[in-house]
Design an enzyme around this catalytic site. Structure first.
Site, PDB file in Angstrom:
ATOM      1  N   TYR A 112      23.163 -18.277 -12.886  1.00 37.68           N
ATOM      2  CA  TYR A 112      22.356 -19.349 -13.465  1.00 37.68           C
ATOM      3  C   TYR A 112      22.942 -20.697 -13.082  1.00 37.68           C
ATOM      4  CZ  TYR A 112      25.830 -20.251 -17.155  1.00 37.68           C
ATOM      5  OH  TYR A 112      26.973 -20.588 -17.839  1.00 37.68           O
ATOM      6  N   CYS A 113      22.066 -21.715 -13.108  1.00 34.56           N
ATOM      7  CA  CYS A 113      22.488 -23.100 -12.864  1.00 34.56           C
ATOM      8  C   CYS A 113      21.551 -24.000 -13.669  1.00 34.56           C
ATOM      9  CB  CYS A 113      22.472 -23.424 -11.374  1.00 34.56           C
ATOM     10  SG  CYS A 113      20.838 -23.313 -10.616  1.00 34.56           S
ATOM     11  N   THR A 114      21.544 -25.282 -13.381  1.00 36.28           N
ATOM     12  CA  THR A 114      20.774 -26.220 -14.207  1.00 36.28           C
ATOM     13  C   THR A 114      19.266 -25.982 -14.138  1.00 36.28           C
ATOM     14  OG1 THR A 114      22.466 -27.834 -13.663  1.00 36.28           O
ATOM     15  CG2 THR A 114      20.472 -28.669 -14.757  1.00 36.28           C
TER      16      THR A 114
ATOM     17  N   ILE B  42      18.865 -23.315 -16.711  1.00 38.29           N
ATOM     18  CA  ILE B  42      19.146 -23.557 -18.127  1.00 38.29           C
ATOM     19  C   ILE B  42      18.010 -24.350 -18.776  1.00 38.29           C
ATOM     20  CG2 ILE B  42      20.741 -24.708 -19.724  1.00 38.29           C
ATOM     21  CD1 ILE B  42      22.843 -24.418 -17.334  1.00 38.29           C
TER      22      ILE B  42
END
Ligand SMILES: [Zn+2]
Ligand SMILES: [Zn+2]
Length: 319
Positions: A178-180, A207
């Site tokens: 996952y990342c932003t 996110i």
């Protein structure tokens, strides 16, 4: 009611004459009075723009009408004021800098991790055969991350490929990255697959989308964002604060810019230390002659007034 929207999006899609596209797209954004930052490369688009709800609607509709960008999943936030001061649209060799420039080797349009929607990610993330991997940098996961996520000690995403060896011990697990907003995961998961990981997933929309659609459950702390807001809330289900004051170590969610404009470091600082340090990260910055006046917010960027035609003319002349 919020008058403005801030959009976050990316799209891996082949763009011919990307440099010319960037120049034309900048004009288009300015014509709508948008502010923000967009990166254009042959491999696609990566942007975050801010403007009136109407301008943002026109922008999204225009991109969606283009077959290359029809599939863009815009994350829309309501904001009280534009999240940027200026409009930049630049050509670069990659839409997120990974150092993996050869599209024959790493091309998310051809191979990338399986996309999980927020509800699917939530259902899978605590399983024994799963490793949740945060592919973002130190300053981001220090402010907030998923509970029990594996984080990497990297300053920049371009350091991610060098961390693959450390991850080799998890090759027999399901990897959930996952990342932003999802863009880094397209490449990070593609790289993991290329390096022999077989069961790789990615949180679609990152996110930000997870916060909107899954209530942000089990995301601890806040999410660092690349605009004037510095961070946004994610978790409305079971929120906790995990970041600590750089100066005293007390728990605080408050992220600020150092008041020394030549430092301008993003860091977390509690209100007491903010007052004591004049919003600076160090004594050296506190003593700096160009130190800005700390008003308790730690934001120093002036936000432009709503753009009208007369102003817009002036702003263009000024550039
Ligand atoms: Zn403190
Ligand atoms: Zn400083």
């Amino acid at each position: 009611m919020a008058k403005y929207n801030t959009l976050l999006y990316y799209c891996y899609s082949t763009i011919a004459n990307a440099e010319q596209f960037a120049a034309d797209h900048l004009k288009f954004c300015k014509s709508l009075g948008l502010t923000g930052r967009i990166i254009v490369a042959e491999e696609g688009l990566n942007g975050t723009v801010s403007g009136t709800a109407e301008a943002c609607r026109t922008y999204m509709d225009t991109l969606h009408a283009d077959t290359r960008f029809a599939g863009i999943d815009f994350k829309v936030d309501e904001v009280d004021e534009p999240s940027f001061v200026k409009m930049h649209c630049r050509y670069k060799s990659e839409i997120v800098h990974s150092g993996l420039r050869d599209p024959k080797v790493i091309n998310p349009q051809k191979q990338t991790g399986k996309h999980l929607e927020p509800a699917e990610f939530l259902a899978m993330k605590d399983r024994d055969d799963v490793v949740v991997l945060d592919v973002r940098s130190n300053y981001e996961h220090n402010l907030g991350k998923f509970k029990n996520a594996l984080t990497l000690d990297i300053e920049n995403f371009r350091d991610f490929p060098a961390m693959i060896n450390e991850l080799a011990q998890y090759k027999d697990k399901k990897i959930l990255t996952y990342c932003t907003g999802g863009i880094k995961c397209e490449k990070a998961s593609a790289l993991l697959l290329h390096e022999g990981f077989t069961d790789v997933y990615q949180l679609h929309g990152g996110i930000i989308k997870y916060g909107k659609e899954a209530g942000g459950e089990d995301f601890e702390g806040k999410c660092y964002v690349f605009d004037n807001r510095l961070s946004v809330d994610v978790n409305s289900v079971n929120p906790v604060v995990i970041s600590t004051c750089l100066n005293c170590g007390k728990t605080t969610p408050k992220m600020i810019n150092c008041a020394n404009p030549e430092c301008n470091e993003h860091f977390t600082q509690c209100d007491d230390c903010g007052t004591a340090m004049d919003g600076c990260c160090s004594d050296a910055c506190k003593a700096h002659p160009r130190k800005r006046v700390y008003d308790g917010t730690g934001y120093y960027v002036k936000v432009p007034q709503p753009v009208n035609v007369a102003k817009k003319g002036k702003m263009q002349l000024a550039e």
